[in-house]
Design a protein around this motif. Sequence first.
Motif, mmCIF file in Angstrom:
data_model
loop_
_atom_site.group_PDB
_atom_site.id
_atom_site.type_symbol
_atom_site.label_atom_id
_atom_site.label_comp_id
_atom_site.label_asym_id
_atom_site.label_seq_id
_atom_site.Cartn_x
_atom_site.Cartn_y
_atom_site.Cartn_z
ATOM 1 N N SER A 212 0.834 -1.209 0.000
ATOM 2 C CA SER A 212 0.000 0.000 0.000
ATOM 3 C C SER A 212 0.868 1.258 0.000
ATOM 4 N N SER A 213 1.963 1.251 0.758
ATOM 5 C CA SER A 213 2.879 2.395 0.774
ATOM 6 C C SER A 213 3.531 2.599 -0.587
ATOM 7 N N TRP A 214 3.875 1.502 -1.219
ATOM 8 C CA TRP A 214 4.471 1.592 -2.556
ATOM 9 C C TRP A 214 3.493 2.200 -3.561
ATOM 10 N N LYS A 215 2.240 1.822 -3.461
ATOM 11 C CA LYS A 215 1.238 2.377 -4.370
ATOM 12 C C LYS A 215 1.056 3.875 -4.143
ATOM 13 N N GLN A 216 1.077 4.308 -2.892
ATOM 14 C CA GLN A 216 0.968 5.738 -2.609
ATOM 15 C C GLN A 216 2.194 6.498 -3.143
ATOM 16 N N LEU A 217 3.340 5.880 -3.005
ATOM 17 C CA LEU A 217 4.556 6.504 -3.550
ATOM 18 C C LEU A 217 4.463 6.642 -5.061
ATOM 19 N N GLU A 218 3.980 5.627 -5.711
ATOM 20 C CA GLU A 218 3.820 5.667 -7.163
ATOM 21 C C GLU A 218 2.811 6.763 -7.554
ATOM 22 N N CYS B 129 2.191 9.580 -5.872
ATOM 23 C CA CYS B 129 2.870 10.871 -5.710
ATOM 24 C C CYS B 129 3.844 11.131 -6.849
ATOM 25 N N LYS B 130 4.512 10.073 -7.240
ATOM 26 C CA LYS B 130 5.486 10.204 -8.340
ATOM 27 C C LYS B 130 4.797 10.574 -9.637
ATOM 28 N N ARG C 207 1.894 12.068 -9.983
ATOM 29 C CA ARG C 207 1.348 13.422 -9.870
ATOM 30 C C ARG C 207 2.449 14.462 -10.072
ATOM 31 N N PHE C 208 3.619 14.199 -9.516
ATOM 32 C CA PHE C 208 4.764 15.108 -9.701
ATOM 33 C C PHE C 208 5.175 15.163 -11.172
ATOM 34 N N GLU C 209 5.170 14.004 -11.799
ATOM 35 C CA GLU C 209 5.527 13.960 -13.233
ATOM 36 C C GLU C 209 4.498 14.724 -14.071
ATOM 37 N N ARG C 210 3.234 14.565 -13.746
ATOM 38 C CA ARG C 210 2.184 15.250 -14.489
ATOM 39 C C ARG C 210 2.261 16.760 -14.294
ATOM 40 N N ASP C 211 2.500 17.165 -13.067
ATOM 41 C CA ASP C 211 2.595 18.613 -12.792
ATOM 42 C C ASP C 211 3.796 19.229 -13.494
ATOM 43 N N CYS C 212 4.872 18.499 -13.583
ATOM 44 C CA CYS C 212 6.052 19.012 -14.276
ATOM 45 C C CYS C 212 5.769 19.220 -15.774
ATOM 46 N N LYS C 213 5.117 18.249 -16.350
ATOM 47 C CA LYS C 213 4.784 18.350 -17.771
ATOM 48 C C LYS C 213 3.812 19.517 -18.011
ATOM 49 N N GLU C 214 2.839 19.673 -17.125
ATOM 50 C CA GLU C 214 1.889 20.772 -17.250
ATOM 51 C C GLU C 214 2.610 22.110 -17.112
ATOM 52 N N ALA C 215 3.580 22.184 -16.208
ATOM 53 C CA ALA C 215 4.348 23.427 -16.022
ATOM 54 C C ALA C 215 5.181 23.733 -17.266
ATOM 55 N N TYR D 85 6.359 14.371 -3.165
ATOM 56 C CA TYR D 85 6.983 13.125 -3.639
ATOM 57 C C TYR D 85 8.255 12.832 -2.877
ATOM 58 N N SER D 86 9.044 13.845 -2.636
ATOM 59 C CA SER D 86 10.319 13.670 -1.931
ATOM 60 C C SER D 86 10.073 13.214 -0.485
ATOM 61 N N ALA D 87 9.084 13.848 0.167
ATOM 62 C CA ALA D 87 8.804 13.481 1.558
ATOM 63 C C ALA D 87 8.266 12.048 1.670
ATOM 64 N N TYR D 88 7.350 11.698 0.781
ATOM 65 C CA TYR D 88 6.783 10.338 0.861
ATOM 66 C C TYR D 88 7.797 9.280 0.461
ATOM 67 N N LEU D 89 8.682 9.638 -0.457
ATOM 68 C CA LEU D 89 9.724 8.690 -0.850
ATOM 69 C C LEU D 89 10.629 8.368 0.332
ATOM 70 N N GLN D 90 10.949 9.411 1.076
ATOM 71 C CA GLN D 90 11.793 9.194 2.260
ATOM 72 C C GLN D 90 11.071 8.311 3.290
ATOM 73 N N LYS D 91 9.780 8.588 3.461
ATOM 74 C CA LYS D 91 8.995 7.781 4.395
ATOM 75 C C LYS D 91 8.898 6.334 3.926
#
Length: 573
Positions: A135-141, A143-144, A146-154, A196-202
């Motif tokens: 479940s933690s891995w799925k949440q990390l994925e 976040c990842k 969403r970060f990728e999508r936001d970067c492309k949108e930016a 993404y960075s915070a959840y990856l660390q967690k």
Amino acid sequence: MVEERMGDCWSYTKDQFDNLEKHTQWGIEFVEKYTKFVKERSEIETNYAKQIRNLSKKYQPKKNSREEEESKYTFCRAFLTTLNELNDYAGQHEVIAENLTSQIITELSRYLQELKAERKSHFHDGRKAQQHIESSWKQLESCKRRFERDCKEADRAQQYFEKMDADINVTKADVEKARQQAQMRHQMAADSKSDYSAYLQKFNQEQNEHYYTVIPNIFQKLQDMEEKRIDRIGVCMKTFADVDRQVLPIVGKCLDGMTKAAESIEPKTDSKQVVESYKSGFEPPGDVEFEDYGQAMKRTASDTSLSNSRDVKEKPKEKSKGKLWPFIKNKNKLSLKLGSGPEDFSHLPPEQRRKKLQGKIDELNKDIQKEMDQRDALTKMKDVYVKNPQMGDPASVDPRLSEIGQNIEKLQFEVQKFEGWLAEVEERMPSKSDTHRRSGLYETQNNTTVSNNCAQDRESPDGSYTEEQNSETQVKANINPIPPTSTTPEFDDEFDDEEALPTIGTCKALYPFEGHNEGTISVAEGELLYVIEEDKGDGWTRVRRNEDEEGYVPTSYVEVFLETNAKGAMTYI
């Protein structure tokens, strides 16, 4: 690559859990199989013990005269001992079954429930930990992505802004709007990156804890559980052997008892018992005289033949032929079957008849003694009632006392009747037998015959002779015995001629006795005297107070203490 590696780890861990789950389930099934094995062994021991007990019970002596007759033989007693030991041997197999049930089956059944619950708990924790990391891995994925999508949108918003800014035909308001949109997208991308960075660390921390702490602990618990299961099986297997070993000493004693019983068999003693049981008392017939038919002489019987009747009334010759040697078969066979025939046992051979009459007299004497004991007890009860009327009515005891008195009179009459038959048989005994009866020999407990020569001088098959009972075991039948000196003239001669008798023990007077009759001696209650001659069955014991004062006292009035090494204590009536 990261996703592939993580997938391989999770797949490997899941496979390990599956393998451990199968193995631990097989371990539980093995415990159940071993428990079933011990249970079947316990049932076998129980059934075996039951069959052994039934076998022992089947061959136990029955309550009949035949079995009682057999019990006097040493090999029959040895067989009875073997049956008893076999019964105890069966009891040890029951102990084995009980110990197997209590020490193994019950314990393993309880442990199986605990083992199943513990296994279920461990695998539940493992699955829960596996689901949590997944479940933690799925949440990390998430976040990842969403970060990728936001970067492309930016990036797209920045490119649009730059395009609008370079176009001269676009109004300034549109350019400002595009610039603001680009800034907003960049801010969203920055926020997604931060999340993404915070959840990856967690996730990395949780993953590290999962693979280095949680899963190893679960595996260690499963390993401990498995080792405990194996150790418990080993302990049960050792107990399985110890249960048998614990009963071996008692089983050995049972077998030793069987061996000792077999070694106690005495063939000579048994053969003497047979001789004693079926000894008839008949004399062998004398030589048959030559009958000279040439001179027309009538056949005459030998003077020593059993066919030569010496009764007052001469019997017909035809009947005398039936009284030849008893082993000769004829129509009038002698019945040696005990317990059947007329009351006086006249159908038996002399020796057997004597034994049966004496045995009947002893039984009647015992019955008389029982009735006398009851009479004494009721008399004491009546005295208590007389002294203490509140405890009971003295008259209520009189009917029972009267009944007991009548019973005693009947029994005494029966004793006199059988003693008359016994005396009639013994009167026909030759003088040599009488001499032998007073010889002072002691009849031992195994009832071996004193001498076969005693039967050689017996005259008539109609008479009888019995082995006399030890006077210590005879029950005194005479209520008012007559002193020997007043009835037996032969005794007076013997009494005058014999030397001073040695002391064979002591006695204590239980009741006072005045001793008015000739040959008796008066004693006081509690007085100590010396015993010089034991009771010979007539109800009198000969005692001595000092060198010049001795005589007879009733045996029932004194308590006798015989010396164990005194030869005089062994009398033969």
